[in-house]
Design an enzyme around this catalytic site. Sequence first.
Site, PDB file in Angstrom:
ATOM      1  N   CYS A  75     -69.660  -2.266  40.107  1.00  0.00           N
ATOM      2  CA  CYS A  75     -70.501  -2.301  39.044  1.00  0.00           C
ATOM      3  C   CYS A  75     -71.316  -0.930  38.630  1.00  0.00           C
ATOM      4  CB  CYS A  75     -71.627  -3.301  39.406  1.00  0.00           C
ATOM      5  SG  CYS A  75     -72.876  -3.478  38.102  1.00  0.00           S
ATOM      6  N   GLY A 109     -56.724  -8.624  26.343  1.00  0.00           N
ATOM      7  CA  GLY A 109     -57.551  -9.177  25.339  1.00  0.00           C
ATOM      8  C   GLY A 109     -58.624  -9.835  26.038  1.00  0.00           C
ATOM      9  N   ARG A 160     -51.054 -10.113  24.259  1.00  0.00           N
ATOM     10  CA  ARG A 160     -50.035 -11.009  24.194  1.00  0.00           C
ATOM     11  C   ARG A 160     -50.628 -12.497  23.814  1.00  0.00           C
ATOM     12  NH1 ARG A 160     -49.102 -12.933  30.612  1.00  0.00           N
ATOM     13  NH2 ARG A 160     -51.427 -13.288  30.669  1.00  0.00           N
ATOM     14  N   ALA A 171     -72.573 -11.398  29.152  1.00  0.00           N
ATOM     15  CA  ALA A 171     -72.598 -10.681  27.787  1.00  0.00           C
ATOM     16  C   ALA A 171     -70.995  -9.883  28.026  1.00  0.00           C
ATOM     17  CB  ALA A 171     -73.501  -9.737  27.414  1.00  0.00           C
ATOM     18  N   HIS A 187     -90.138 -13.767  12.867  1.00  0.00           N
ATOM     19  CA  HIS A 187     -89.502 -13.385  11.716  1.00  0.00           C
ATOM     20  C   HIS A 187     -89.877 -11.901  11.537  1.00  0.00           C
ATOM     21  CE1 HIS A 187     -87.864 -13.808   7.861  1.00  0.00           C
ATOM     22  NE2 HIS A 187     -88.887 -13.481   7.465  1.00  0.00           N
ATOM     23  N   GLU A 195     -84.000 -15.725  15.575  1.00  0.00           N
ATOM     24  CA  GLU A 195     -84.802 -16.902  14.827  1.00  0.00           C
ATOM     25  C   GLU A 195     -83.811 -17.611  14.337  1.00  0.00           C
ATOM     26  OE1 GLU A 195     -87.127 -16.286  11.325  1.00  0.00           O
ATOM     27  OE2 GLU A 195     -86.220 -14.507  10.655  1.00  0.00           O
TER      28      GLU A 195
HETATM   29  C1  LIG Z   1     -64.837  -2.206  33.850  1.00  0.00           C
HETATM   30  C2  LIG Z   1     -65.783  -3.414  34.419  1.00  0.00           C
HETATM   31  C3  LIG Z   1     -66.864  -3.841  33.649  1.00  0.00           C
HETATM   32  C4  LIG Z   1     -67.592  -4.609  34.357  1.00  0.00           C
HETATM   33  N1  LIG Z   1     -68.643  -5.138  33.565  1.00  0.00           N
HETATM   34  C5  LIG Z   1     -69.432  -5.949  33.963  1.00  0.00           C
HETATM   35  C6  LIG Z   1     -70.892  -6.246  33.339  1.00  0.00           C
HETATM   36  O1  LIG Z   1     -71.077  -5.572  32.306  1.00  0.00           O
HETATM   37  N2  LIG Z   1     -71.572  -7.412  33.932  1.00  0.00           N
HETATM   38  C7  LIG Z   1     -71.311  -8.034  34.989  1.00  0.00           C
HETATM   39  O2  LIG Z   1     -72.010  -8.742  35.513  1.00  0.00           O
HETATM   40  N3  LIG Z   1     -69.994  -7.656  35.857  1.00  0.00           N
HETATM   41  C8  LIG Z   1     -69.264  -6.764  35.396  1.00  0.00           C
HETATM   42  N4  LIG Z   1     -68.129  -6.392  35.846  1.00  0.00           N
HETATM   43  C9  LIG Z   1     -67.813  -6.993  37.145  1.00  0.00           C
HETATM   44  C10 LIG Z   1     -68.700  -6.758  38.519  1.00  0.00           C
HETATM   45  O3  LIG Z   1     -68.311  -5.337  38.674  1.00  0.00           O
HETATM   46  C11 LIG Z   1     -68.079  -7.344  39.554  1.00  0.00           C
HETATM   47  O4  LIG Z   1     -68.287  -8.674  39.346  1.00  0.00           O
HETATM   48  C12 LIG Z   1     -69.183  -7.075  41.035  1.00  0.00           C
HETATM   49  O5  LIG Z   1     -68.947  -5.574  41.222  1.00  0.00           O
HETATM   50  C13 LIG Z   1     -68.474  -7.724  42.137  1.00  0.00           C
HETATM   51  O6  LIG Z   1     -69.421  -7.376  43.136  1.00  0.00           O
HETATM   52  P1  LIG Z   1     -68.886  -7.579  44.491  1.00  0.00           P
HETATM   53  O7  LIG Z   1     -69.825  -7.160  45.574  1.00  0.00           O
HETATM   54  O8  LIG Z   1     -67.945  -8.826  44.731  1.00  0.00           O
HETATM   55  O9  LIG Z   1     -67.549  -6.414  44.760  1.00  0.00           O
HETATM   56  P2  LIG Z   1     -67.618  -4.882  44.144  1.00  0.00           P
HETATM   57  O10 LIG Z   1     -68.877  -4.345  43.529  1.00  0.00           O
HETATM   58  O11 LIG Z   1     -66.271  -4.488  43.590  1.00  0.00           O
HETATM   59  O12 LIG Z   1     -67.803  -4.159  45.734  1.00  0.00           O
HETATM   60  C14 LIG Z   1     -66.767  -4.155  46.737  1.00  0.00           C
HETATM   61  C15 LIG Z   1     -66.798  -2.902  47.376  1.00  0.00           C
HETATM   62  O13 LIG Z   1     -66.006  -2.967  48.577  1.00  0.00           O
HETATM   63  C16 LIG Z   1     -65.288  -1.870  49.032  1.00  0.00           C
HETATM   64  N5  LIG Z   1     -64.135  -2.150  49.895  1.00  0.00           N
HETATM   65  C17 LIG Z   1     -63.047  -2.777  49.440  1.00  0.00           C
HETATM   66  N6  LIG Z   1     -62.263  -2.940  50.620  1.00  0.00           N
HETATM   67  C18 LIG Z   1     -62.932  -2.495  51.731  1.00  0.00           C
HETATM   68  C19 LIG Z   1     -62.638  -2.264  52.868  1.00  0.00           C
HETATM   69  N7  LIG Z   1     -61.580  -2.798  53.412  1.00  0.00           N
HETATM   70  N8  LIG Z   1     -63.470  -1.722  53.523  1.00  0.00           N
HETATM   71  C20 LIG Z   1     -64.714  -1.025  53.273  1.00  0.00           C
HETATM   72  N9  LIG Z   1     -64.939  -1.205  52.004  1.00  0.00           N
HETATM   73  C21 LIG Z   1     -64.161  -1.750  51.329  1.00  0.00           C
HETATM   74  C22 LIG Z   1     -64.853  -1.101  47.477  1.00  0.00           C
HETATM   75  O14 LIG Z   1     -64.811   0.162  47.650  1.00  0.00           O
HETATM   76  C23 LIG Z   1     -66.342  -1.755  46.989  1.00  0.00           C
HETATM   77  O15 LIG Z   1     -67.344  -0.721  47.003  1.00  0.00           O
HETATM   78  C24 LIG Z   1     -67.179  -5.454  35.537  1.00  0.00           C
HETATM   79  C25 LIG Z   1     -66.279  -4.787  36.288  1.00  0.00           C
HETATM   80  C26 LIG Z   1     -65.272  -3.889  35.702  1.00  0.00           C
HETATM   81  C27 LIG Z   1     -64.235  -3.455  36.404  1.00  0.00           C
END
Ligand SMILES: Cc1cc2nc3c(=O)[nH]c(=O)nc-3n(C[C@H](O)[C@H](O)[C@H](O)COP(=O)(O)OP(=O)(O)OC[C@H]3O[C@@H](n4cnc5c(N)ncnc54)[C@H](O)[C@@H]3O)c2cc1C
Length: 451
Positions: free
Chosen positions: A43, A175, A198, A341, A435, A440
Amino acid sequence: MPDFDYDLFTIGAGSGGVRASRFAANFGARVAVAEDKYLGGTCVNVGCIPKKLLSYAAHYHEDFADAAGFGWHLETPKFDWATLIANKDREISRLNGIYERLLTGAGVTIMNGRATIVDPHTVQVGGKNVTARHILVAVGGWPVVPDIPGAEHAITSNEAFHMPTLPRRVAVGGGGYIAVEFASIFKGLGAQTSLLYRGERLIREFDADLGTTLAAEMSKKGVAIRFKTSIAAIEKAANGELMLTLSDGSKLTCDLVLNATGRAPNTRGLGLEQAGVALNEKGAIVVDKNYQTAVPSIHAIGDAINRLQLTPVALAEGMVVADRLFNTATRSMSYDFVPTAIFSHPNVGTVGLSEAQARQQHEVKIFRSTFKALKHTLSGNEERTMMKLVVDAKTDCVLGAHMVGPDAGEIIQGFAVALKCGATKAQFDATIGIHPTMAEEFVTMREPVAN
Ligand SMILES: Cc1cc2nc3c(=O)[nH]c(=O)nc-3n(C[C@H](O)[C@H](O)[C@H](O)COP(=O)(O)OP(=O)(O)OC[C@H]3O[C@@H](n4cnc5c(N)ncnc54)[C@H](O)[C@@H]3O)c2cc1C
């Protein structure tokens, strides 16, 4: 009782991992977290935050054009990608620092490096074994790259945030929400942009009117959308141009291909299966309602369990685990009415059931309004806004609220509270509108357009 190095060892300092670690430490647990790339996870580094900053940047293009109708005459505005990326990087490193201070301030030990699971109570980081009473797997997801000839010439969203220059012609494959957001960003920043998908409807997991309205509005803004078309092969010419062969046999030349065709849980090679943790066919960690895996000492949250891939969901799951393991075990998580969003241009905001989902379980009334926002009476912008309510015909409860239009996420966040509280259409009708706003319209739609 065996003595462990830590009460909790979290693998991954992303949205869910940081929140769970911090809360657990605040509840008095001895906590360590391993992170192999960047504090704050997807994130903060390659997801929501940098994406939204680029989206703001891209929207100025349209804002400058809109300003003319209000009497503002600007010289042709110039955009500099390098400035945007440098400023974005500065903000991201500030956030990385905040995450580090949040963790260390709570007393959490940060270990840099990739962690793997050795056994139900042992993790290995940087060649060292560390033991913990509980292990939390919060490793997030990773882009899935399609298996096509020349796939290595394409990038994913991860690399899009660090490109040295803005390409002139871009093809985005996919998509879903990441595809439409990046297509909007590239188009807004001035690239000639094609979106190749697709399927037959954008953001197809959401209400059908959202996808069809979004496609129409993005097309008006100049994104060339091709449905039922995917990238079959990519060849790189000597001059660096990319020659795409599409699934219908046609060709497309561009300077950048961004594959946004999905993400999968980042669970490979972690030692999960050997430790006895079950994964489903998509590689997602199987957990119960308390986020406990088949191994009682190992929990998992966030994108790694693939329920709803959203930061606020990962945060909420992290808090449930910390509370369950180290506090009152009273916190729970509901997946009903989770709003979300999409920061495409225009934005999409949605909460609750789509019309199709609602029709499977309820008799419904559908309220829909499509209109040109007041601002665009002077701007000359042809953008139209769509709002829709899905109502249970029997109970009058509003089951879903959906919008395509400016600031849709900001608007839907407020209505999500009402839906979560079980608001009825009669209560929407009894609410006085503000308004003149677009919002609204959500409280002034009187006649159903369909039953
Ligand atoms: C381009 C994009 C846009 C997004 N936009 C939104 C948005 O607008 N709003 C929203 O709510 N969500 C959004 N998301 C989704 C959101 O980023 C994820 O749902 C969220 O980050 C998930 O959190 P998490 O803690 O599960 O994993 P992550 O935030 O992915 O964290 C996982 C962490 O674990 C680390 N890691 C992995 N394996 C290991 C290991 N073996 N040892 C040590 N460290 C490790 C990784 O490096 C990473 O830092 C977006 C995602 C992407 C790709």
